[in-house]
Design a protein around this motif. Structure first.
Motif, PDB file in Angstrom:
ATOM      1  N   GLN A   1       2.095   2.702  -7.639  1.00 11.51           N
ATOM      2  CA  GLN A   1       2.357   1.915  -6.444  1.00 11.51           C
ATOM      3  C   GLN A   1       1.096   1.292  -5.859  1.00 11.51           C
ATOM      4  OE1 GLN A   1       6.418   3.702  -4.622  1.00 11.51           O
ATOM      5  NE2 GLN A   1       4.556   4.278  -3.559  1.00 11.51           N
ATOM      6  N   ILE A   2       1.186   0.024  -5.559  1.00 17.15           N
ATOM      7  CA  ILE A   2       0.152  -0.684  -4.815  1.00 17.15           C
ATOM      8  C   ILE A   2       0.649  -0.761  -3.381  1.00 17.15           C
ATOM      9  CG2 ILE A   2      -0.978  -2.911  -4.493  1.00 17.15           C
ATOM     10  CD1 ILE A   2      -0.946  -3.194  -7.560  1.00 17.15           C
TER      11      ILE A   2
ATOM     12  N   LEU B   1      -3.966  -8.224  -2.806  1.00 21.61           N
ATOM     13  CA  LEU B   1      -2.859  -7.880  -3.689  1.00 21.61           C
ATOM     14  C   LEU B   1      -3.153  -8.241  -5.140  1.00 21.61           C
ATOM     15  CD1 LEU B   1      -0.014  -6.685  -3.677  1.00 21.61           C
ATOM     16  CD2 LEU B   1       0.878  -9.004  -3.366  1.00 21.61           C
ATOM     17  N   ALA B   2      -3.686  -9.427  -5.372  1.00 23.02           N
ATOM     18  CA  ALA B   2      -3.930  -9.880  -6.747  1.00 23.02           C
ATOM     19  C   ALA B   2      -4.970  -9.012  -7.440  1.00 23.02           C
ATOM     20  CB  ALA B   2      -4.361 -11.341  -6.752  1.00 23.02           C
ATOM     21  N   GLU B   3      -6.068  -8.701  -6.761  1.00 22.83           N
ATOM     22  CA  GLU B   3      -7.124  -7.891  -7.376  1.00 22.83           C
ATOM     23  C   GLU B   3      -6.643  -6.467  -7.614  1.00 22.83           C
ATOM     24  OE1 GLU B   3     -10.507  -7.198  -9.317  1.00 22.83           O
ATOM     25  OE2 GLU B   3      -9.855  -9.141  -8.527  1.00 22.83           O
ATOM     26  N   ALA B   4      -5.862  -5.927  -6.688  1.00 23.88           N
ATOM     27  CA  ALA B   4      -5.311  -4.586  -6.879  1.00 23.88           C
ATOM     28  C   ALA B   4      -4.389  -4.557  -8.091  1.00 23.88           C
ATOM     29  CB  ALA B   4      -4.565  -4.146  -5.628  1.00 23.88           C
ATOM     30  N   TYR B   5      -3.563  -5.582  -8.231  1.00 24.36           N
ATOM     31  CA  TYR B   5      -2.668  -5.645  -9.395  1.00 24.36           C
ATOM     32  C   TYR B   5      -3.472  -5.722 -10.691  1.00 24.36           C
ATOM     33  CZ  TYR B   5       0.709  -7.360 -12.768  1.00 24.36           C
ATOM     34  OH  TYR B   5       1.476  -7.507 -13.890  1.00 24.36           O
ATOM     35  N   ARG B   6      -4.499  -6.561 -10.716  1.00 24.55           N
ATOM     36  CA  ARG B   6      -5.308  -6.700 -11.939  1.00 24.55           C
ATOM     37  C   ARG B   6      -5.979  -5.377 -12.300  1.00 24.55           C
ATOM     38  NH1 ARG B   6      -6.091 -12.166 -10.034  1.00 24.55           N
ATOM     39  NH2 ARG B   6      -7.789 -11.533  -8.658  1.00 24.55           N
ATOM     40  N   MET B   7      -6.446  -4.626 -11.287  1.00 28.36           N
ATOM     41  CA  MET B   7      -7.074  -3.330 -11.546  1.00 28.36           C
ATOM     42  C   MET B   7      -6.081  -2.371 -12.206  1.00 28.36           C
ATOM     43  SD  MET B   7      -8.440  -0.482  -8.809  1.00 28.36           S
ATOM     44  CE  MET B   7      -6.732  -0.068  -8.383  1.00 28.36           C
ATOM     45  N   VAL B   8      -4.905  -2.278 -11.629  1.00 27.18           N
ATOM     46  CA  VAL B   8      -3.909  -1.352 -12.165  1.00 27.18           C
ATOM     47  C   VAL B   8      -3.448  -1.806 -13.545  1.00 27.18           C
ATOM     48  CG1 VAL B   8      -1.667  -0.270 -11.775  1.00 27.18           C
ATOM     49  CG2 VAL B   8      -3.184  -0.723  -9.842  1.00 27.18           C
TER      50      VAL B   8
ATOM     51  N   ARG C   1      -0.082   0.031   1.181  1.00 29.08           N
ATOM     52  CA  ARG C   1      -0.657  -0.582   2.369  1.00 29.08           C
ATOM     53  C   ARG C   1      -2.142  -0.334   2.535  1.00 29.08           C
ATOM     54  NH1 ARG C   1       1.458  -4.285   2.206  1.00 29.08           N
ATOM     55  NH2 ARG C   1       0.119  -4.879   3.929  1.00 29.08           N
ATOM     56  N   ALA C   2      -2.697   0.716   1.935  1.00 30.50           N
ATOM     57  CA  ALA C   2      -4.125   0.974   2.121  1.00 30.50           C
ATOM     58  C   ALA C   2      -4.983   0.057   1.266  1.00 30.50           C
ATOM     59  CB  ALA C   2      -4.439   2.437   1.811  1.00 30.50           C
ATOM     60  N   ILE C   3      -4.579  -0.150   0.015  1.00 30.39           N
ATOM     61  CA  ILE C   3      -5.440  -0.880  -0.909  1.00 30.39           C
ATOM     62  C   ILE C   3      -5.342  -2.397  -0.729  1.00 30.39           C
ATOM     63  CG2 ILE C   3      -3.802  -1.052  -2.834  1.00 30.39           C
ATOM     64  CD1 ILE C   3      -6.150  -0.448  -4.718  1.00 30.39           C
ATOM     65  N   VAL C   4      -4.196  -2.896  -0.249  1.00 26.66           N
ATOM     66  CA  VAL C   4      -4.032  -4.348  -0.156  1.00 26.66           C
ATOM     67  C   VAL C   4      -5.041  -4.986   0.800  1.00 26.66           C
ATOM     68  CG1 VAL C   4      -2.455  -6.207   0.525  1.00 26.66           C
ATOM     69  CG2 VAL C   4      -1.633  -4.322  -0.907  1.00 26.66           C
ATOM     70  N   PRO C   5      -5.252  -4.455   2.015  1.00 31.49           N
ATOM     71  CA  PRO C   5      -6.287  -5.052   2.870  1.00 31.49           C
ATOM     72  C   PRO C   5      -7.698  -4.888   2.300  1.00 31.49           C
ATOM     73  CG  PRO C   5      -4.776  -3.687   4.155  1.00 31.49           C
ATOM     74  CD  PRO C   5      -4.515  -3.386   2.714  1.00 31.49           C
TER      75      PRO C   5
ATOM     76  N   ILE D   1       5.915 -11.160  -7.129  1.00 29.60           N
ATOM     77  CA  ILE D   1       6.763 -11.706  -8.196  1.00 29.60           C
ATOM     78  C   ILE D   1       5.959 -12.647  -9.075  1.00 29.60           C
ATOM     79  CG2 ILE D   1       8.746 -13.209  -8.653  1.00 29.60           C
ATOM     80  CD1 ILE D   1      10.071 -12.003  -6.134  1.00 29.60           C
ATOM     81  N   ARG D   2       5.144 -13.509  -8.452  1.00 28.35           N
ATOM     82  CA  ARG D   2       4.323 -14.442  -9.237  1.00 28.35           C
ATOM     83  C   ARG D   2       3.292 -13.703 -10.081  1.00 28.35           C
ATOM     84  NH1 ARG D   2       4.599 -17.314  -4.298  1.00 28.35           N
ATOM     85  NH2 ARG D   2       2.553 -16.532  -3.677  1.00 28.35           N
ATOM     86  N   LEU D   3       2.750 -12.616  -9.563  1.00 26.46           N
ATOM     87  CA  LEU D   3       1.716 -11.869 -10.285  1.00 26.46           C
ATOM     88  C   LEU D   3       2.284 -11.101 -11.471  1.00 26.46           C
ATOM     89  CD1 LEU D   3      -0.314 -10.473  -7.253  1.00 26.46           C
ATOM     90  CD2 LEU D   3      -1.193 -12.038  -9.009  1.00 26.46           C
ATOM     91  N   GLY D   4       3.554 -10.735 -11.427  1.00 25.46           N
ATOM     92  CA  GLY D   4       4.149 -10.004 -12.531  1.00 25.46           C
ATOM     93  C   GLY D   4       4.465  -8.553 -12.248  1.00 25.46           C
ATOM     94  N   PHE D   5       4.569  -8.178 -10.980  1.00 24.12           N
ATOM     95  CA  PHE D   5       4.968  -6.807 -10.646  1.00 24.12           C
ATOM     96  C   PHE D   5       6.304  -6.488 -11.304  1.00 24.12           C
ATOM     97  CE2 PHE D   5       1.619  -7.042  -7.672  1.00 24.12           C
ATOM     98  CZ  PHE D   5       1.438  -5.812  -7.045  1.00 24.12           C
ATOM     99  N   ASP D   6       6.477  -5.219 -11.679  1.00 22.64           N
ATOM    100  CA  ASP D   6       7.707  -4.798 -12.350  1.00 22.64           C
ATOM    101  C   ASP D   6       8.829  -4.461 -11.367  1.00 22.64           C
ATOM    102  OD1 ASP D   6       6.579  -4.841 -15.028  1.00 22.64           O
ATOM    103  OD2 ASP D   6       5.391  -3.118 -14.377  1.00 22.64           O
ATOM    104  N   SER D   7       8.477  -4.034 -10.163  1.00 22.00           N
ATOM    105  CA  SER D   7       9.470  -3.761  -9.128  1.00 22.00           C
ATOM    106  C   SER D   7       8.797  -3.923  -7.777  1.00 22.00           C
ATOM    107  CB  SER D   7      10.073  -2.359  -9.270  1.00 22.00           C
ATOM    108  OG  SER D   7       9.092  -1.358  -9.116  1.00 22.00           O
ATOM    109  N   ILE D   8       9.605  -4.117  -6.756  1.00 19.59           N
ATOM    110  CA  ILE D   8       9.047  -4.364  -5.430  1.00 19.59           C
ATOM    111  C   ILE D   8       9.835  -3.597  -4.380  1.00 19.59           C
ATOM    112  CG2 ILE D   8       8.117  -6.656  -5.965  1.00 19.59           C
ATOM    113  CD1 ILE D   8      10.590  -7.847  -4.601  1.00 19.59           C
ATOM    114  N   MET D   9       9.137  -3.257  -3.311  1.00 19.27           N
ATOM    115  CA  MET D   9       9.794  -2.755  -2.116  1.00 19.27           C
ATOM    116  C   MET D   9       9.496  -3.732  -0.984  1.00 19.27           C
ATOM    117  SD  MET D   9       8.895   0.045   0.622  1.00 19.27           S
ATOM    118  CE  MET D   9      10.034   0.374   1.973  1.00 19.27           C
TER     119      MET D   9
END
Length: 289
Positions: free
Chosen positions: A48-49, A59-66, A51-55, A93-101
């Protein structure tokens, strides 16, 4: 992308009578800890990405890291947006997440329904399942007016029917963080009533500090995804502090110990949720001779 879809993972947990763990990462070391724990425990997991890591990273950099850590590990697991805002959902959705909340729980009920319905329509067009929240999860405290936070059964019924969400996060006695005092027991009967009217897998956020027997009761009542962060973050912190308590040490040595202790804490959660061993692949059938 996970070979097994996020929806299939949760439905397998529902069919198997266990819950899958969903855990937040905060840097490469904590991401590695979650991945290695899933591999060692042979357990399904949501990375899960939140609320702490996004700020902190965006979001994009966190996704790339994971995504980088996941791809090089060989583990197949969904990357999930946790507590996403309306704008973040579409970026995810644009970045390619597999699921969202999508978290519209702070909105008036009618606005939450309308916004969630639109998010579901867009996400489903890309094959992405949606989790949403109804009710509210309080921060850890010894003075909580629980009735003002609990999910209402009639609203849950209508919410799921009108939005088409795949999973519903509910408020039934959990809280964000770990309270200093004895936590209130989960409202198991409320969970059962919501399960019966919604017929979708339920999610509980804030599983840190909840006794294992209550987690089992909640699973039997219809919860098949548990979100936990605080206990794992505290385990990582203990590793750092134990190394630095020995004097001036390299940061990398401290982070390695933090990672080791977080792996152990994550595996324990997976065992408590009943997910350990559930990702084990059956042995191939012997060829006839």
């Amino acid at each position: 992308m996970s070979a097994v879809t996020p929806r299939e993972i949760v439905l397998a947990a529902q069919a198997g009578g266990y819950a899958v763990g969903a855990f937040n990462m905060h840097n490469p070391e904590t991401t590695q800890a979650l991945i290695q724990a899933a591999q060692l425990a042979e357990a399904p997991v949501f990375l899960q990405i939140g609320r702490a890591i996004v700020p902190h990273l965006g979001l994009a950099e966190a996704y790339r890291m994971v995504r980088h850590e996941l791809d090089r590990s060989g583990l197949q697991a969904p990357i999930h947006l946790d507590h996403g805002t309306y704008d973040e959902v579409f970026e995810a959705i644009r970045l390619g997440f597999d699921s969202i909340m999508f978290d519209g729980s702070h909105m008036p009920f009618e606005e939450n329904v309308a916004a969630t319905k639109h998010v579901v329509t867009v996400a489903h067009s890309f094959g992405i399942p949606v989790e949403a929240e109804l009710g509210s999860i309080p921060d850890a405290s010894d003075s909580i007016d629980w009735e003002s936070h609990y999910t209402k059964v009639d609203e849950a019924d209508r919410f799921v029917a009108e939005t088409g969400v795949d999973f519903l996060a509910i408020s039934a006695g959990v809280m964000h963080g770990v309270p200093d005092l004895e936590p209130k027991p989960l409202a198991i009967e409320l969970i059962e009533r919501i399960r019966d009217v919604t017929n979708v897998p339920l999610v509980l956020h804030g599983a840190s500090g909840v006794p294992a027997d209550e987690l089992r009761q909640a699973t039997a009542a219809g919860v098949h995804k548990f979100n936990a962060d605080t206990d794992l973050r505290h385990a990582f912190r203990r590793g750092l502090e134990q190394v630095f308590a020995q004097g001036d040490r390299q940061l990398e040595e401290a982070m390695a110990e933090g990672r080791r202790q977080m792996i152990e804490a994550t595996m324990e959660k997976m065992r408590e949720f009943g997910a350990a061993g559930r990702a084990r692949r059956p042995a191939p059938e012997m060829a006839a001779v």
